[in-house]
Write an enzyme that holds these catalytic residues in place. Structure first.
Site, PDB file in Angstrom:
ATOM      1  N   HIS A   1       1.819  -1.246 -34.109  1.00 35.25           N
ATOM      2  CA  HIS A   1       2.226  -1.974 -35.308  1.00 35.25           C
ATOM      3  C   HIS A   1       2.368  -1.070 -36.534  1.00 35.25           C
ATOM      4  CE1 HIS A   1       3.805  -5.265 -37.422  1.00 35.25           C
ATOM      5  NE2 HIS A   1       3.047  -4.944 -38.437  1.00 35.25           N
TER       6      HIS A   1
ATOM      7  N   TYR B   1       5.472   0.450 -40.219  1.00 37.09           N
ATOM      8  CA  TYR B   1       5.395   0.797 -41.651  1.00 37.09           C
ATOM      9  C   TYR B   1       5.723   2.270 -41.870  1.00 37.09           C
ATOM     10  CZ  TYR B   1       3.641  -3.831 -41.634  1.00 37.09           C
ATOM     11  OH  TYR B   1       3.567  -5.175 -41.420  1.00 37.09           O
TER      12      TYR B   1
ATOM     13  N   HIS C   1      13.918 -10.546 -34.643  1.00 42.16           N
ATOM     14  CA  HIS C   1      13.114 -10.061 -35.786  1.00 42.16           C
ATOM     15  C   HIS C   1      13.312  -8.565 -36.002  1.00 42.16           C
ATOM     16  CE1 HIS C   1       9.529  -8.792 -38.008  1.00 42.16           C
ATOM     17  NE2 HIS C   1       9.078  -8.172 -36.939  1.00 42.16           N
ATOM     18  N   PHE C   2      13.151  -7.788 -34.929  1.00 39.68           N
ATOM     19  CA  PHE C   2      13.080  -6.351 -35.227  1.00 39.68           C
ATOM     20  C   PHE C   2      14.449  -5.696 -35.417  1.00 39.68           C
ATOM     21  CE2 PHE C   2      12.116  -5.859 -30.520  1.00 39.68           C
ATOM     22  CZ  PHE C   2      13.178  -5.046 -30.181  1.00 39.68           C
ATOM     23  N   HIS C   3      15.531  -6.414 -35.086  1.00 39.94           N
ATOM     24  CA  HIS C   3      16.823  -5.835 -35.475  1.00 39.94           C
ATOM     25  C   HIS C   3      17.111  -6.083 -36.957  1.00 39.94           C
ATOM     26  CE1 HIS C   3      17.324  -5.194 -31.202  1.00 39.94           C
ATOM     27  NE2 HIS C   3      18.232  -4.298 -31.544  1.00 39.94           N
TER      28      HIS C   3
ATOM     29  N   ARG D   1      12.907 -11.999 -23.590  1.00 36.32           N
ATOM     30  CA  ARG D   1      13.406 -10.703 -24.037  1.00 36.32           C
ATOM     31  C   ARG D   1      13.330  -9.736 -22.865  1.00 36.32           C
ATOM     32  NH1 ARG D   1       8.591  -7.530 -27.296  1.00 36.32           N
ATOM     33  NH2 ARG D   1      10.228  -5.988 -27.434  1.00 36.32           N
ATOM     34  N   ARG D   2      13.905  -8.551 -23.042  1.00 37.84           N
ATOM     35  CA  ARG D   2      13.818  -7.495 -22.033  1.00 37.84           C
ATOM     36  C   ARG D   2      14.231  -7.980 -20.651  1.00 37.84           C
ATOM     37  NH1 ARG D   2       8.346  -4.187 -23.609  1.00 37.84           N
ATOM     38  NH2 ARG D   2       9.424  -2.905 -25.114  1.00 37.84           N
TER      39      ARG D   2
END
Ligand code: HAS
Length: 562
Positions: free
Chosen positions: A238, A242, A389-391, A452-453
């Site tokens: 995680h 950042y 979310h992460f795109h 996903r995946r």
């Protein structure tokens, strides 16, 4: 020589020369890492086409010379999440630190070492993945077996970032010796905080690779404990987000305001936001494991609270950066509640790309809050909601910002004018539209239960999930992002190989403050103190869980599933 003059790039005589603080022997490793980052973005990004089209049953991994869908997905994840980000961040933050501290980096040896370890790490990991010896995705969970070359390569990529971290800390020390009693310049400070956070955050994956996965892949350890390995992975997994995000924040806080003609609200607030990111980034990893058995609920709840704490500096960022943009928009003649927005220099590709990245991050952050909510996570975990979310976070807030930064950075480093400015603008907008369609598709399909995946194009249950329209949006959006990537590389290559030589010196854009360093509390400059707090919080968040796992239940031999 004045600070500004020293920060200049002077073009002339067919070669770019630099004065004072930018030493040639420190610049080539910076440029070299930028090239590696570009290669990672190009090859990794191209794989995205295969994944996007797969959603509507167009299965092209064989045409892209991949043995399986997962081999392509591994290339996509490793090259984008590790190589592109690490190499770009090493280069960008090193350059920013030189400008911030107004001195060369403390160690040329470390600067060049960072380049060589990044290069060798890339070659080893790429060889292992391309020869299908490491189709384990970017999370490389045990008990999936990967070649030891892959783990060695991954370790070298991390070592490269740690060499840069050490160099930045030494550079700050050297600056402090030269300026006793003064506040660390903000531009240097934020770079060092980013890397100090990462040094603490990377501990999990360093222990995982060095003490478990590498010896296990070499056959020195016969078995390992997969669940304990997952905890170590997510300890880093995680806060790494950042580490990707903070360099974009450096640009949003301290560079974009200058590019739009505004001022940063306050030195203290920026320092505080970065310190909060340092303190709260690490003790959060268990929110990736809410549904994992074998972790006490109470510890998951502790991580839930720290996750929401680390949202706070991003909320601060949203309002502070918006204030700086408003300052710029009004200085350019904008009036009324929203009139300043249209006065921002949307015609500058570097600015437009980063403004669009910020807008997408509002949605990226909001979906992160959904993920982090304990009960909602049960609905979205392991569904296509998560790539949605992460795109919008690493895939756009970070990547599109790095692209925007490169629109001034490449001219700065090459002494050549940015070519194809309209193409560059089209690139930024196409990415923006593309990711919104893509994420809308992934998120909605995820809520309907699409995993996903998974190679959805080949999945027998495909028609059971009624996500037809959503999957088309994903496919169209993803394809637009790949086309946007192609436009980007046309602009970059055009600039590097055929760009007109700059006649005017270029400067790194650095914004002015409304309230500057003199008003800042000395406490906010004491990095050692905040690092200690971060270590204590990480220990509180992890030691009780880790103790439960001792002695380790090492039962899993490596298994090749591909
Ligand atoms: Fe995340 C999964 C929670 C942020 C990346 N995340 C992932 C994965 C990745 C990733 C790669 O709690 C998947 C990993 C895997 O393979 O399994 N994430 C969060 C939360 C935040 C968050 C709470 N994520 C990020 C960032 C990433 C990133 C940043 C990359 C850079 N994430 C999760 C959780 C999971 C997860 C769970 C696991 C899900 C599961 O079950 O698997 C927060 O930190 C977000 C805070 C951000 C905000 C937005 C602030 C907005 C700003 C923009 C302002 C705009 C302006 C524009 C000024 C609150 C700062 C003005 C412009 C004008 C023109 C006017």
């Amino acid at each position: 020589m004045s600070a500004t003059a020293r920060a200049r790039t002077v073009a002339g005589g067919g070669a770019v020369t630099r004065e004072g603080i930018f030493l040639a022997e420190q610049l080539w490793p910076i440029k070299g890492q930028l090239v590696l980052a570009m290669i990672g973005l190009a090859i990794g990004g191209l794989m995205g086409l295969m994944q996007a089209l797969d959603r509507v049953g167009i299965v092209i991994y064989k045409a892209m010379l991949m043995q399986t869908y997962y081999q392509g997905l591994t290339i996509h994840g490793v090259l984008l999440a590790f190589l592109f980000t690490f190499a770009f961040i090493n280069a960008f933050v090193s350059l920013v630190a030189i400008r911030g501290f107004e001195r060369p980096l403390a160690s040329t040896f470390l600067a060049q070492g960072a380049f060589w370890t990044m290069l060798v790490g890339t070659l080893l990991a790429a060889y292992a993945i391309l020869t299908n010896q490491a189709t384990v995705l970017f999370t490389f969970y045990a008990p999936m077996r990967a070649s030891s070359l892959f783990f060695l390569g991954a370790a070298l990529l991390v070592i490269s970032t740690l060499l840069t971290a050490l160099n930045l800390v030494l550079t700050r020390r050297a600056w402090q010796r030269e300026h006793p009693g003064e506040r660390t310049p903000l531009l240097g400070f934020v770079g060092v905080v980013t890397y100090v956070m990462w040094a603490l955050a990377s501990l999990g994956v360093v222990v995982l690779v060095v003490f478990f996965l590498l010896p296990w892949s070499l056959g020195w350890l016969k078995t390992t404990d997969p669940q304990f390995n997952r905890i170590l992975f997510w300890y880093t997994g995680h806060p790494i987000v950042y580490f990707w995000l903070m360099p974009a924040y450096i640009s949003w806080y301290l560079m974009v305001p200058r590019q739009v003609g505004g001022r940063v609200f306050s030195d203290s607030l920026v320092r505080l936001a970065f310190i909060l990111l340092l303190v709260f980034s690490v003790p959060t990893g268990l929110h990736h494991q809410y549904v994992d058995p074998g972790i006490p609920t109470v510890m998951k709840v502790v991580h839930l609270f720290t996750t929401f704490s680390v949202v706070f500096p991003s909320l601060v960022t949203a309002f502070t950066v918006m204030a700086a943009l408003e300052d710029g928009g009004r200085a350019r003649g904008g009036t009324g509640l929203l009139g300043w927005i249209w006065k921002l220099p949307w015609g500058d590709p570097s600015v437009a790309a980063q403004l669009l990245a910020m807008l997408v991050f509002i949605l990226g952050g909001a979906t992160g809050i959904v993920n982090a909510s304990y009960n909602l996570n049960n609905v979205v975990h392991n569904t296509s909601f998560v790539p949605g979310h992460f795109h919008m976070t690493v895939g756009t807030a970070v990547t599109l910002s790095f692209i925007g930064i490169s629109y001034w950075l490449i001219p700065f480093l090459t002494g050549r004018e940015l070519m194809g400015r309209r193409l560059a603008l089209a690139q930024a907008w196409l990415w923006f539209v593309g990711v919104l369609l893509f994420a809308r598709g992934q998120i909605a399909a995820g809520l309907l239960g699409e995993p996903r995946r998974s190679s959805i194009g080949e999945a027998p249950y495909r028609d059971l999930i009624s996500a037809g329209l959503d999957n088309w949006l994903t496919a169209i959006g993803g394809t637009l992002m790949v086309i946007s990537g192609l436009l980007y590389f046309i602009v970059v290559l055009w600039t590097v190989f055929a760009g007109r030589r700059l006649t005017q010196p270029l400067e790194i854009p650095v914004a002015e403050m409304r309230f500057g360093a003199r008003e800042t509390s000395p406490r906010l400059d004491q990095l050692g103190f905040w690092f200690l707090i971060a270590v204590i919080l990480a220990a509180i968040a992890y030691i009780p869980t880790i103790l439960l796992y001792l002695p380790l239940q090492s039962v899993s031999p490596p298994i090749k599933v591909y």
